[in-house]
Write a protein that holds these residues in place. Sequence first.
Motif, PDB file in Angstrom:
ATOM      1  N   UNK A  97     -39.167 -17.939   5.797  1.00  0.00           N
ATOM      2  CA  UNK A  97     -39.052 -19.203   6.527  1.00  0.00           C
ATOM      3  C   UNK A  97     -40.078 -20.202   5.994  1.00  0.00           C
ATOM      4  N   UNK A  98     -39.768 -21.506   6.082  1.00  0.00           N
ATOM      5  CA  UNK A  98     -40.655 -22.529   5.520  1.00  0.00           C
ATOM      6  C   UNK A  98     -41.934 -22.709   6.327  1.00  0.00           C
ATOM      7  N   UNK A  99     -42.866 -23.465   5.735  1.00  0.00           N
ATOM      8  CA  UNK A  99     -44.100 -23.841   6.429  1.00  0.00           C
ATOM      9  C   UNK A  99     -44.510 -25.232   5.932  1.00  0.00           C
ATOM     10  N   UNK A 100     -45.482 -25.828   6.606  1.00  0.00           N
ATOM     11  CA  UNK A 100     -45.999 -27.132   6.174  1.00  0.00           C
ATOM     12  C   UNK A 100     -44.986 -28.250   6.298  1.00  0.00           C
ATOM     13  N   UNK A 126     -24.555 -31.867  11.488  1.00  0.00           N
ATOM     14  CA  UNK A 126     -25.355 -31.508  10.321  1.00  0.00           C
ATOM     15  C   UNK A 126     -26.513 -32.478  10.078  1.00  0.00           C
ATOM     16  N   UNK A 127     -26.545 -33.610  10.779  1.00  0.00           N
ATOM     17  CA  UNK A 127     -27.576 -34.610  10.562  1.00  0.00           C
ATOM     18  C   UNK A 127     -28.857 -34.229  11.309  1.00  0.00           C
ATOM     19  N   UNK A 128     -29.982 -34.173  10.585  1.00  0.00           N
ATOM     20  CA  UNK A 128     -31.286 -33.853  11.167  1.00  0.00           C
ATOM     21  C   UNK A 128     -31.256 -32.555  11.972  1.00  0.00           C
ATOM     22  N   UNK A 129     -30.520 -31.567  11.464  1.00  0.00           N
ATOM     23  CA  UNK A 129     -30.368 -30.304  12.188  1.00  0.00           C
ATOM     24  C   UNK A 129     -31.656 -29.480  12.201  1.00  0.00           C
ATOM     25  N   UNK A 130     -32.457 -29.546  11.148  1.00  0.00           N
ATOM     26  CA  UNK A 130     -33.720 -28.791  11.085  1.00  0.00           C
ATOM     27  C   UNK A 130     -34.735 -29.607  10.290  1.00  0.00           C
ATOM     28  N   UNK A 131     -35.998 -29.634  10.749  1.00  0.00           N
ATOM     29  CA  UNK A 131     -37.007 -30.448  10.086  1.00  0.00           C
ATOM     30  C   UNK A 131     -37.223 -30.079   8.617  1.00  0.00           C
ATOM     31  N   UNK A 132     -37.299 -28.785   8.252  1.00  0.00           N
ATOM     32  CA  UNK A 132     -37.571 -28.468   6.844  1.00  0.00           C
ATOM     33  C   UNK A 132     -36.446 -28.859   5.887  1.00  0.00           C
ATOM     34  N   UNK A 133     -35.184 -28.783   6.339  1.00  0.00           N
ATOM     35  CA  UNK A 133     -34.031 -29.075   5.473  1.00  0.00           C
ATOM     36  C   UNK A 133     -32.952 -29.725   6.322  1.00  0.00           C
ATOM     37  N   UNK A 134     -32.437 -30.884   5.835  1.00  0.00           N
ATOM     38  CA  UNK A 134     -31.432 -31.557   6.644  1.00  0.00           C
ATOM     39  C   UNK A 134     -30.773 -32.677   5.844  1.00  0.00           C
ATOM     40  N   UNK A 135     -29.846 -33.356   6.506  1.00  0.00           N
ATOM     41  CA  UNK A 135     -29.232 -34.573   5.987  1.00  0.00           C
ATOM     42  C   UNK A 135     -29.631 -35.724   6.905  1.00  0.00           C
ATOM     43  N   UNK A 136     -29.637 -36.951   6.346  1.00  0.00           N
ATOM     44  CA  UNK A 136     -30.075 -38.111   7.114  1.00  0.00           C
ATOM     45  C   UNK A 136     -29.120 -39.277   6.925  1.00  0.00           C
ATOM     46  N   UNK A 145     -35.577 -32.247   1.838  1.00  0.00           N
ATOM     47  CA  UNK A 145     -36.476 -31.108   2.064  1.00  0.00           C
ATOM     48  C   UNK A 145     -37.840 -31.659   2.462  1.00  0.00           C
ATOM     49  N   UNK A 146     -38.364 -31.181   3.606  1.00  0.00           N
ATOM     50  CA  UNK A 146     -39.628 -31.696   4.129  1.00  0.00           C
ATOM     51  C   UNK A 146     -40.642 -30.586   4.406  1.00  0.00           C
ATOM     52  N   UNK A 147     -40.549 -29.464   3.711  1.00  0.00           N
ATOM     53  CA  UNK A 147     -41.488 -28.366   3.953  1.00  0.00           C
ATOM     54  C   UNK A 147     -41.633 -27.524   2.686  1.00  0.00           C
ATOM     55  N   UNK A 148     -42.630 -26.654   2.695  1.00  0.00           N
ATOM     56  CA  UNK A 148     -42.857 -25.718   1.598  1.00  0.00           C
ATOM     57  C   UNK A 148     -41.979 -24.480   1.795  1.00  0.00           C
ATOM     58  N   UNK A 152     -32.945 -21.304  -0.663  1.00  0.00           N
ATOM     59  CA  UNK A 152     -31.528 -21.612  -0.540  1.00  0.00           C
ATOM     60  C   UNK A 152     -30.933 -20.889   0.672  1.00  0.00           C
ATOM     61  N   UNK A 153     -31.355 -19.663   0.893  1.00  0.00           N
ATOM     62  CA  UNK A 153     -30.863 -18.901   2.039  1.00  0.00           C
ATOM     63  C   UNK A 153     -31.203 -19.608   3.341  1.00  0.00           C
ATOM     64  N   UNK A 154     -32.469 -20.041   3.484  1.00  0.00           N
ATOM     65  CA  UNK A 154     -32.870 -20.729   4.710  1.00  0.00           C
ATOM     66  C   UNK A 154     -32.101 -22.040   4.866  1.00  0.00           C
ATOM     67  N   UNK A 155     -32.031 -22.824   3.780  1.00  0.00           N
ATOM     68  CA  UNK A 155     -31.361 -24.121   3.846  1.00  0.00           C
ATOM     69  C   UNK A 155     -29.927 -23.969   4.323  1.00  0.00           C
ATOM     70  N   UNK A 156     -29.209 -23.002   3.760  1.00  0.00           N
ATOM     71  CA  UNK A 156     -27.821 -22.816   4.152  1.00  0.00           C
ATOM     72  C   UNK A 156     -27.703 -22.293   5.583  1.00  0.00           C
ATOM     73  N   UNK A 157     -28.674 -21.509   6.027  1.00  0.00           N
ATOM     74  CA  UNK A 157     -28.613 -20.992   7.395  1.00  0.00           C
ATOM     75  C   UNK A 157     -28.688 -22.118   8.416  1.00  0.00           C
ATOM     76  N   UNK A 158     -29.404 -23.216   8.103  1.00  0.00           N
ATOM     77  CA  UNK A 158     -29.463 -24.353   9.024  1.00  0.00           C
ATOM     78  C   UNK A 158     -28.113 -25.035   9.153  1.00  0.00           C
TER      79      UNK A 158
END
Length: 212
Positions: A97-100, A126-136, A145-148, A152-158
């Motif tokens: 999972x991401x951090x930062x 799908x818009x702004x669904x998760x802070x680390x990875x999303x569409x705007x 992408x807004x985190x460390x 790809x697995x995490x991004x797709x899970x969102x």
Amino acid sequence: MPECNYCDASFEAEGDYLEHLHADHDESELSRIDRRRVADHVGAEEDGEFPTGPVILGGVVLLTVVVLAYVMFFVNDGGGASGPAAASGDVGDVEKTPYGVGSVHEHGTIAVTIDGQQLDFSQQQYQLAADPFHFENGNGQQWHKHAQDVTLEYAMSTLGIGVTDDSVTFDGTTYEAGQDNVTVTVNGNDVDPSSYVLQEGDSIRIVAEQSS
């Protein structure tokens, strides 16, 4: 190189981009995440010249956001993905999972086709669904992408999509390489979704289609 989500400007450094958002765009234009990033940047840069009232108010808002983010990521779904994936409950836990959150701002493109139909990520869920990875801003082709350590697995899970190096799971159906048409690539290359960390400019392509 950061590009402005609200106009055609581009910048060499992240700090210059945040200064541009602060000076040239009204706060009401900005997404929730960009407002927070600008507030953090301005509070650090103005070195005591910033009025204490806005600083205190910004701190309260930031604390509220942090608490909500904590609840979203660690209480509601046990530290897994937020957004459509958490609601669907059928893509499993991610390995990393991401951090930062807020420490980076990178973009890329994506195309996901399931049984011949390309998914439309401009839709509201799908818009702004998760802070680390999303569409705007209603754009369903450019990811943010807004985190460390955003894999790809995490991004797709969102997005409610489960991916491995040889399978894709979507809407309760798992497509397996060898018996179905399955493609999971970044920049045209096969990757391990659980360990591959998305980078600036990456182009994601996922295809899953049941064999007839």
